[in-house]
Write a protein that holds these residues in place. Sequence first.
Motif, mmCIF file in Angstrom:
data_model
loop_
_atom_site.group_PDB
_atom_site.id
_atom_site.type_symbol
_atom_site.label_atom_id
_atom_site.label_comp_id
_atom_site.label_asym_id
_atom_site.label_seq_id
_atom_site.Cartn_x
_atom_site.Cartn_y
_atom_site.Cartn_z
ATOM 1 N N SER A 116 44.136 16.682 18.582
ATOM 2 C CA SER A 116 44.879 15.686 17.801
ATOM 3 C C SER A 116 45.622 14.687 18.674
ATOM 4 C CB SER A 116 45.871 16.383 16.861
ATOM 5 O OG SER A 116 46.927 16.986 17.603
ATOM 6 N N THR A 117 45.870 15.053 19.944
ATOM 7 C CA THR A 117 46.574 14.125 20.839
ATOM 8 C C THR A 117 45.647 13.076 21.430
ATOM 9 O OG1 THR A 117 46.248 15.478 22.828
ATOM 10 C CG2 THR A 117 48.170 15.985 21.447
ATOM 11 N N LEU A 118 44.366 13.270 21.302
ATOM 12 C CA LEU A 118 43.388 12.352 21.900
ATOM 13 C C LEU A 118 43.024 11.273 20.891
ATOM 14 C CD1 LEU A 118 41.124 15.064 23.562
ATOM 15 C CD2 LEU A 118 42.897 13.678 24.667
ATOM 16 N N GLU A 119 43.909 10.312 20.726
ATOM 17 C CA GLU A 119 43.703 9.282 19.715
ATOM 18 C C GLU A 119 42.793 8.157 20.188
ATOM 19 O OE1 GLU A 119 47.538 7.919 18.616
ATOM 20 O OE2 GLU A 119 48.099 9.765 17.575
ATOM 21 N N ASP A 120 42.708 7.947 21.502
ATOM 22 C CA ASP A 120 41.964 6.797 22.028
ATOM 23 C C ASP A 120 40.616 7.182 22.634
ATOM 24 O OD1 ASP A 120 44.081 5.084 21.374
ATOM 25 O OD2 ASP A 120 45.118 5.554 23.249
ATOM 26 N N VAL A 121 40.276 8.463 22.598
ATOM 27 C CA VAL A 121 39.032 8.931 23.217
ATOM 28 C C VAL A 121 38.221 9.714 22.184
ATOM 29 C CG1 VAL A 121 38.000 10.313 25.072
ATOM 30 C CG2 VAL A 121 40.181 9.113 25.456
ATOM 31 N N PRO A 122 36.963 9.358 21.964
ATOM 32 C CA PRO A 122 36.127 10.172 21.091
ATOM 33 C C PRO A 122 35.987 11.581 21.675
ATOM 34 C CG PRO A 122 35.117 8.035 21.474
ATOM 35 C CD PRO A 122 36.250 8.151 22.437
ATOM 36 N N ALA A 123 36.255 12.587 20.859
ATOM 37 C CA ALA A 123 36.249 13.958 21.358
ATOM 38 C C ALA A 123 35.832 14.916 20.260
ATOM 39 C CB ALA A 123 37.641 14.337 21.890
ATOM 40 N N LEU A 124 35.246 16.029 20.678
ATOM 41 C CA LEU A 124 34.900 17.105 19.753
ATOM 42 C C LEU A 124 34.942 18.428 20.495
ATOM 43 C CD1 LEU A 124 31.725 18.119 20.435
ATOM 44 C CD2 LEU A 124 31.200 15.918 19.369
ATOM 45 N N VAL A 125 34.966 19.506 19.735
ATOM 46 C CA VAL A 125 34.929 20.853 20.291
ATOM 47 C C VAL A 125 33.579 21.461 19.949
ATOM 48 C CG1 VAL A 125 35.978 23.144 20.314
ATOM 49 C CG2 VAL A 125 37.420 21.114 20.056
ATOM 50 N N SER A 126 32.864 21.887 20.991
ATOM 51 C CA SER A 126 31.539 22.467 20.814
ATOM 52 C C SER A 126 31.574 23.961 21.105
ATOM 53 C CB SER A 126 30.540 21.781 21.763
ATOM 54 O OG SER A 126 29.277 22.421 21.727
ATOM 55 N N GLY A 127 30.889 24.743 20.267
ATOM 56 C CA GLY A 127 30.822 26.173 20.463
ATOM 57 C C GLY A 127 29.644 26.582 21.324
ATOM 58 N N ARG A 128 29.443 27.883 21.437
ATOM 59 C CA ARG A 128 28.395 28.430 22.302
ATOM 60 C C ARG A 128 27.017 27.865 21.967
ATOM 61 N NH1 ARG A 128 27.309 34.744 21.772
ATOM 62 N NH2 ARG A 128 29.393 34.832 22.692
ATOM 63 N N ARG A 129 26.725 27.752 20.688
ATOM 64 C CA ARG A 129 25.391 27.318 20.237
ATOM 65 C C ARG A 129 25.345 25.822 19.953
ATOM 66 N NH1 ARG A 129 26.677 32.331 18.555
ATOM 67 N NH2 ARG A 129 27.988 31.504 16.891
ATOM 68 N N THR A 130 26.269 25.063 20.494
ATOM 69 C CA THR A 130 26.429 23.616 20.319
ATOM 70 C C THR A 130 26.805 23.238 18.891
ATOM 71 O OG1 THR A 130 24.110 22.967 19.837
ATOM 72 C CG2 THR A 130 24.731 23.208 22.157
ATOM 73 N N ASP A 131 27.390 24.173 18.127
ATOM 74 C CA ASP A 131 27.964 23.822 16.832
ATOM 75 C C ASP A 131 29.223 23.000 17.058
ATOM 76 O OD1 ASP A 131 26.097 25.208 15.274
ATOM 77 O OD2 ASP A 131 27.193 27.092 15.485
ATOM 78 N N VAL A 132 29.443 21.989 16.207
ATOM 79 C CA VAL A 132 30.680 21.216 16.263
ATOM 80 C C VAL A 132 31.746 21.988 15.491
ATOM 81 C CG1 VAL A 132 31.819 19.052 15.690
ATOM 82 C CG2 VAL A 132 29.419 19.033 16.419
ATOM 83 N N LEU A 133 32.730 22.512 16.213
ATOM 84 C CA LEU A 133 33.795 23.292 15.588
ATOM 85 C C LEU A 133 34.928 22.403 15.087
ATOM 86 C CD1 LEU A 133 34.004 26.245 18.150
ATOM 87 C CD2 LEU A 133 32.439 25.936 16.202
ATOM 88 N N ALA A 134 35.083 21.237 15.682
ATOM 89 C CA ALA A 134 36.119 20.275 15.262
ATOM 90 C C ALA A 134 35.858 18.967 16.003
ATOM 91 C CB ALA A 134 37.521 20.797 15.584
ATOM 92 N N TRP A 135 36.362 17.876 15.432
ATOM 93 C CA TRP A 135 36.315 16.593 16.131
ATOM 94 C C TRP A 135 37.476 15.739 15.687
ATOM 95 C CZ3 TRP A 135 30.766 15.439 13.983
ATOM 96 C CH2 TRP A 135 30.793 15.397 12.582
#
Length: 310
Positions: A116-135
């Motif tokens: 949530s602090t990364l307002e100016d950079v596109p970001a996501l969280v990827s899991g072991r199997r490349t699932d998007v857990l959050a962005w």
Amino acid sequence: MSERGRLGDFLYARRAQLRPADVGLKDYGDRRRVTGLRREELALLAGVSASYYTRLEQGQSVGASPEILDAVARALCLDAAERRHLHDLADAGRRRTPARRPRPEQAGTTTLHLLSTLEDVPALVSGRRTDVLAWNRLGHALFAAHLSPESPETPAERPNLARMLFLDPHTRALYADWTAKAKAVVENLRMVAGRHPDDTLLTSLIGELTVKSPEFAAMWTGHRVHPCDFARYEMRHPLVGTLTVTQQSLHLPQAQDQHLVLAVTEPDSPSREAVTLLRQAVTADGDRTRPDTSHRRPGPASARSRTGTS
């Protein structure tokens, strides 16, 4: 997987990719009946008997010592990531653990706060199997604006980066050099599969992509492994046009096999201006879309479901 097993398949594929000239041996041209090195030549380079190496490649020997594996790795000219993969495959063969269905992954509270602090950079969280857990909002807008921003919140609906890259035309069109990106994803997925051979969801994903994408199937048979942690890509976004980003995948030490993926642009560049325009578009559209919830503190039930994650 063939009767050789994962370790044997890897050794066979990598031996076939080596030319005699690569390791200082004479090449007799048309008189060679095999692709790449012969087993006898590889065994000689590794300092083991030809019969022992043959058993190892055929999956008949699972007790190779770390020293022998290192010698084989040197003979095959493997880099550090490939050497680690070789050891992972050997360890998995010795364990012979039963396949199991793992629990769905979750991005923990600390990770969501960081996102949530990364307002100016596109970001996501990827899991072991490349699932998007959050962005975050920019991550969703850059990588998958055609999908629902809430999709990572439900395990059954989560976008999968590997599946999207090979099977989703919207994602495929994002990359000017799609082949380079695809190879990077396959090489990383191959490495993860070596560490987690008992992960049935990962095996199912690989099987699906092998059946549905001939390109994935061809890349997978190469047995190339490399961490997908840093690379520059030219992206062609349908809203803000062409931009060049450095995609960095940072391991989250508090969560096994989860990574924070950032799309970084150079300061004062047209690409940075494109990301700024994308953020403005996301902000302007805020009244018509669901607010960013990557910073949301989970309620009691959600917190209990994330016990043991971060």
